[in-house]
Design a protein around this motif. Sequence first.
Motif, PDB file in Angstrom:
ATOM      1  N   ALA A  59      24.652  47.254  26.122  1.00 52.21           N
ATOM      2  CA  ALA A  59      23.592  47.722  27.029  1.00 52.21           C
ATOM      3  C   ALA A  59      23.999  48.978  27.783  1.00 52.21           C
ATOM      4  O   ALA A  59      23.738  49.125  28.954  1.00 52.21           O
ATOM      5  CB  ALA A  59      23.226  46.616  28.008  1.00 52.21           C
ATOM      6  N   GLY A  60      24.644  49.872  27.104  1.00 50.62           N
ATOM      7  CA  GLY A  60      24.903  51.164  27.703  1.00 50.62           C
ATOM      8  C   GLY A  60      26.355  51.424  28.052  1.00 50.62           C
ATOM      9  O   GLY A  60      27.141  50.505  28.285  1.00 50.62           O
ATOM     10  N   TYR A  61      26.697  52.697  28.032  1.00 50.87           N
ATOM     11  CA  TYR A  61      27.987  53.159  28.526  1.00 50.87           C
ATOM     12  C   TYR A  61      27.768  53.922  29.824  1.00 50.87           C
ATOM     13  O   TYR A  61      26.733  54.553  30.020  1.00 50.87           O
ATOM     14  CB  TYR A  61      28.654  54.116  27.538  1.00 50.87           C
ATOM     15  CG  TYR A  61      29.098  53.503  26.250  1.00 50.87           C
ATOM     16  CD1 TYR A  61      30.268  52.762  26.173  1.00 50.87           C
ATOM     17  CD2 TYR A  61      28.349  53.674  25.092  1.00 50.87           C
ATOM     18  CE1 TYR A  61      30.688  52.200  24.984  1.00 50.87           C
ATOM     19  CE2 TYR A  61      28.760  53.122  23.893  1.00 50.87           C
ATOM     20  CZ  TYR A  61      29.930  52.391  23.835  1.00 50.87           C
ATOM     21  OH  TYR A  61      30.328  51.834  22.654  1.00 50.87           O
ATOM     22  N   THR A  62      28.728  53.874  30.686  1.00 46.36           N
ATOM     23  CA  THR A  62      28.799  54.785  31.818  1.00 46.36           C
ATOM     24  C   THR A  62      30.217  55.334  31.863  1.00 46.36           C
ATOM     25  O   THR A  62      31.121  54.824  31.191  1.00 46.36           O
ATOM     26  CB  THR A  62      28.455  54.084  33.149  1.00 46.36           C
ATOM     27  OG1 THR A  62      29.312  52.939  33.313  1.00 46.36           O
ATOM     28  CG2 THR A  62      27.003  53.633  33.161  1.00 46.36           C
ATOM     29  N   LEU A  63      30.392  56.379  32.627  1.00 44.83           N
ATOM     30  CA  LEU A  63      31.678  57.061  32.674  1.00 44.83           C
ATOM     31  C   LEU A  63      32.074  57.275  34.121  1.00 44.83           C
ATOM     32  O   LEU A  63      31.233  57.612  34.961  1.00 44.83           O
ATOM     33  CB  LEU A  63      31.558  58.405  31.948  1.00 44.83           C
ATOM     34  CG  LEU A  63      32.823  59.250  31.777  1.00 44.83           C
ATOM     35  CD1 LEU A  63      33.784  58.574  30.806  1.00 44.83           C
ATOM     36  CD2 LEU A  63      32.444  60.647  31.259  1.00 44.83           C
ATOM     37  N   LEU A  64      33.344  57.051  34.418  1.00 44.39           N
ATOM     38  CA  LEU A  64      33.904  57.318  35.743  1.00 44.39           C
ATOM     39  C   LEU A  64      35.003  58.366  35.611  1.00 44.39           C
ATOM     40  O   LEU A  64      35.818  58.302  34.685  1.00 44.39           O
ATOM     41  CB  LEU A  64      34.483  56.046  36.360  1.00 44.39           C
ATOM     42  CG  LEU A  64      33.497  54.934  36.727  1.00 44.39           C
ATOM     43  CD1 LEU A  64      34.245  53.659  37.089  1.00 44.39           C
ATOM     44  CD2 LEU A  64      32.593  55.363  37.887  1.00 44.39           C
ATOM     45  N   TYR A  65      35.014  59.314  36.532  1.00 50.16           N
ATOM     46  CA  TYR A  65      36.036  60.352  36.532  1.00 50.16           C
ATOM     47  C   TYR A  65      36.548  60.487  37.956  1.00 50.16           C
ATOM     48  O   TYR A  65      35.887  61.048  38.822  1.00 50.16           O
ATOM     49  CB  TYR A  65      35.440  61.662  36.029  1.00 50.16           C
ATOM     50  CG  TYR A  65      36.399  62.830  35.958  1.00 50.16           C
ATOM     51  CD1 TYR A  65      37.775  62.641  35.803  1.00 50.16           C
ATOM     52  CD2 TYR A  65      35.922  64.141  36.018  1.00 50.16           C
ATOM     53  CE1 TYR A  65      38.639  63.720  35.723  1.00 50.16           C
ATOM     54  CE2 TYR A  65      36.779  65.234  35.948  1.00 50.16           C
ATOM     55  CZ  TYR A  65      38.139  65.012  35.802  1.00 50.16           C
ATOM     56  OH  TYR A  65      39.013  66.079  35.724  1.00 50.16           O
ATOM     57  N   GLU A  98      33.424  60.762  40.253  1.00 50.18           N
ATOM     58  CA  GLU A  98      32.150  61.098  39.627  1.00 50.18           C
ATOM     59  C   GLU A  98      31.701  59.921  38.762  1.00 50.18           C
ATOM     60  O   GLU A  98      32.513  59.286  38.098  1.00 50.18           O
ATOM     61  CB  GLU A  98      32.279  62.349  38.759  1.00 50.18           C
ATOM     62  CG  GLU A  98      32.656  63.605  39.520  1.00 50.18           C
ATOM     63  CD  GLU A  98      32.965  64.760  38.585  1.00 50.18           C
ATOM     64  OE1 GLU A  98      32.081  65.126  37.779  1.00 50.18           O
ATOM     65  OE2 GLU A  98      34.098  65.268  38.625  1.00 50.18           O
ATOM     66  N   HIS A  99      30.405  59.676  38.762  1.00 51.82           N
ATOM     67  CA  HIS A  99      29.814  58.559  38.024  1.00 51.82           C
ATOM     68  C   HIS A  99      28.752  59.132  37.095  1.00 51.82           C
ATOM     69  O   HIS A  99      27.827  59.804  37.547  1.00 51.82           O
ATOM     70  CB  HIS A  99      29.202  57.572  39.023  1.00 51.82           C
ATOM     71  CG  HIS A  99      28.748  56.287  38.437  1.00 51.82           C
ATOM     72  ND1 HIS A  99      27.985  55.375  39.141  1.00 51.82           N
ATOM     73  CD2 HIS A  99      28.930  55.736  37.211  1.00 51.82           C
ATOM     74  CE1 HIS A  99      27.733  54.330  38.383  1.00 51.82           C
ATOM     75  NE2 HIS A  99      28.287  54.536  37.207  1.00 51.82           N
ATOM     76  N   PHE A 100      28.880  58.892  35.785  1.00 51.25           N
ATOM     77  CA  PHE A 100      27.957  59.435  34.795  1.00 51.25           C
ATOM     78  C   PHE A 100      27.139  58.302  34.181  1.00 51.25           C
ATOM     79  O   PHE A 100      27.705  57.309  33.700  1.00 51.25           O
ATOM     80  CB  PHE A 100      28.721  60.128  33.666  1.00 51.25           C
ATOM     81  CG  PHE A 100      29.644  61.234  34.104  1.00 51.25           C
ATOM     82  CD1 PHE A 100      29.306  62.568  33.904  1.00 51.25           C
ATOM     83  CD2 PHE A 100      30.873  60.957  34.690  1.00 51.25           C
ATOM     84  CE1 PHE A 100      30.158  63.591  34.290  1.00 51.25           C
ATOM     85  CE2 PHE A 100      31.743  61.971  35.074  1.00 51.25           C
ATOM     86  CZ  PHE A 100      31.375  63.294  34.878  1.00 51.25           C
TER      87      PHE A 100
END
Length: 657
Positions: free
Chosen positions: A576-582, A39-41
């Motif tokens: 310049a932003g965070y993203t999250l990987l699960y 999953e990519h947030f």
Amino acid sequence: MDATKKYLNLLAKDYPTIGDTTAEIINLEAIMNLPKGTEHFVSDVHGEYEAFQHVLRNGSGNIKEKIKEIFHDRLSQKEMNSLATLIYYPEDKIRLISNEFEDLEETNEWYRITLSRLIGLCVYIASKYTRSKVRKALPDEFAYIIEELLAKDGDGYTNKEDYYSEIIDSIISLDRGAEFITAISYLIQRLVVDQLHVVGDIYDRGPYPDKIIDTLMAHHSVDVQWGNHDILWMGAASGSAVCIANVLRISARYDNLEIIEDAYGVSLRQLLTFAEMTYPEDLESCFYPKVDSEKKDYFEDEIRQITKMHQAISVIQFKLEGDIINRHPEFKLDHRLVLNSIDYENGTISIKGKDYPLLNTNFPTIDPANPYKLTSEEELVVEKLVTAFKNCGRLQQHISYLYSKGNMYLTYNDNLLFHGCMPLTETGEFLGMDIQGKQYAGKNLLDKFEEVLRKGYLNKGHKDNDKYLDYVWYLWTGPVSSLFGKDQMTTFERYYVADKATHEEKKNAYYAMRNDEKTCEMILSEFGQNPLKGHIINGHTPVKEKRGEDPIKANGRMIVIDGGFSKAYQGTTGLAGYTLLYNSYGMVLVSHQPFTSVKDAIKNEIDIMSTRRVIDRELDRKKVRETGVGRELAEQVSDLKELLKAYRNGDIVEETK
């Protein structure tokens, strides 16, 4: 016939024989034992299309990680970077690389080596999916060839080595190497992420939210949790005059009216004509737009026009907001009736008992005796704009997509996703609100907000639609809005009053309490999630990393992934932003440095990922069986076993083939 028998008869239409039923049970049981998909947030992309699409292309660094896993002992860092960039931007990178070769033999050798590497990488990435799922993702033109090549490493025999070599040689000799590399690169991009979550705020600030939605519409699997800026556009498309005024004001403020006129084709001629005729020329005005002279050349007349339109639509907005506040005493926003507090003769405003001088005293359309009444010219402007927004085909297509793919919140694989906050009292209880005569709080409040949002869009042709659309505006600015989360929006003061003490917007108690693990567990339980396993994933409030703020809160129960995609926030956030990987191994938070340009990414192989930080590490690799999707599959298996029993007991007769 009882309900169970009726249901099994319906199920039998899809699985008409014992063979069909057992085959599907075997299939689903096998799928549940595959590794969980990635999953990519992402959140708060605010129209920054180039940075957003780069993060999508590189899977927040996931592609580069896969390259390292396979080629760390075979390729140099430079070679791995080059391969990654090729996968992100295959057409452009191929053109650039092709110019470096001296002859055809050298070119063909590069194609041969590159194809071999890409096939090996694709085999590795595709190995966690069923062949059926991979087959559905294959590009039409090369589907058969890629499927054959992906089976290569699974053979374990040498019988087909010449067969596979001939496929690659034929691709090259027929001058289809570039097209094949492009096709398999996009396949890798698709397979590296199973589900994309956009946790709000696609619109405003940046120049290309329309391109972002076009990209999402082409994505294989995506969901959206609406942000406060999104619902403003959703309200505008539904015909809310006050939402339209806010949309135009923000676009004018950030010199972004092109999104209205060019991307969506909404004419602003009526507004411009009205503004030109009504407001004086004042380039020192507080309505002077935020411009970037380094990236764009400006004509003085253009700035003058934007400044006038900015002022004209802002005054219209304040008037329209006053009407809503007067219609809805339950909103408890009487303190935002700012036009009542102005001393028009002396050019001052009274705020909390203190008088402040106004930075701008040009109010040619305001009648002090009835400050919220639109002039006949303003009414005509509003009428034209409402008609234009409701009849804009491309905007309606985009907003319809947001309604079909979006929600106020999402529960997915034990996680709770929402954009802003869960409104709380100062003592940590769920903050309630009266909506259409009934009190709502907690999950019920967000469900009710979503209901009125959807009704406002579905009823956009009805005359009495204000009873829904007023709540859309409330979600943008109201103190109990889960998308806003402050006691007031001091837009008027930020324009007209120099003293920054008047600009204060007090945050809801949630923003302090979300650091507390017990509070997060209470919220997770409210939404039916396991409080000991789940996480709350938020956007909305930029994480000020350079001031030491941590995006991971409450001992990991809370993760905030708005770190400043928007250039307007990057000076504050420091990144310049965070993203999250699960994925099946756990959760990883990825922080990003500012994106320079696509050209820089291709030519200099500059990636924007900076830091990967493990949040949760699974002790055992998580399987599909342990996810929300897996639980749904388990229910299907249970139903199919009941159908199988009914066939074998003779309660349902198999179809004869």
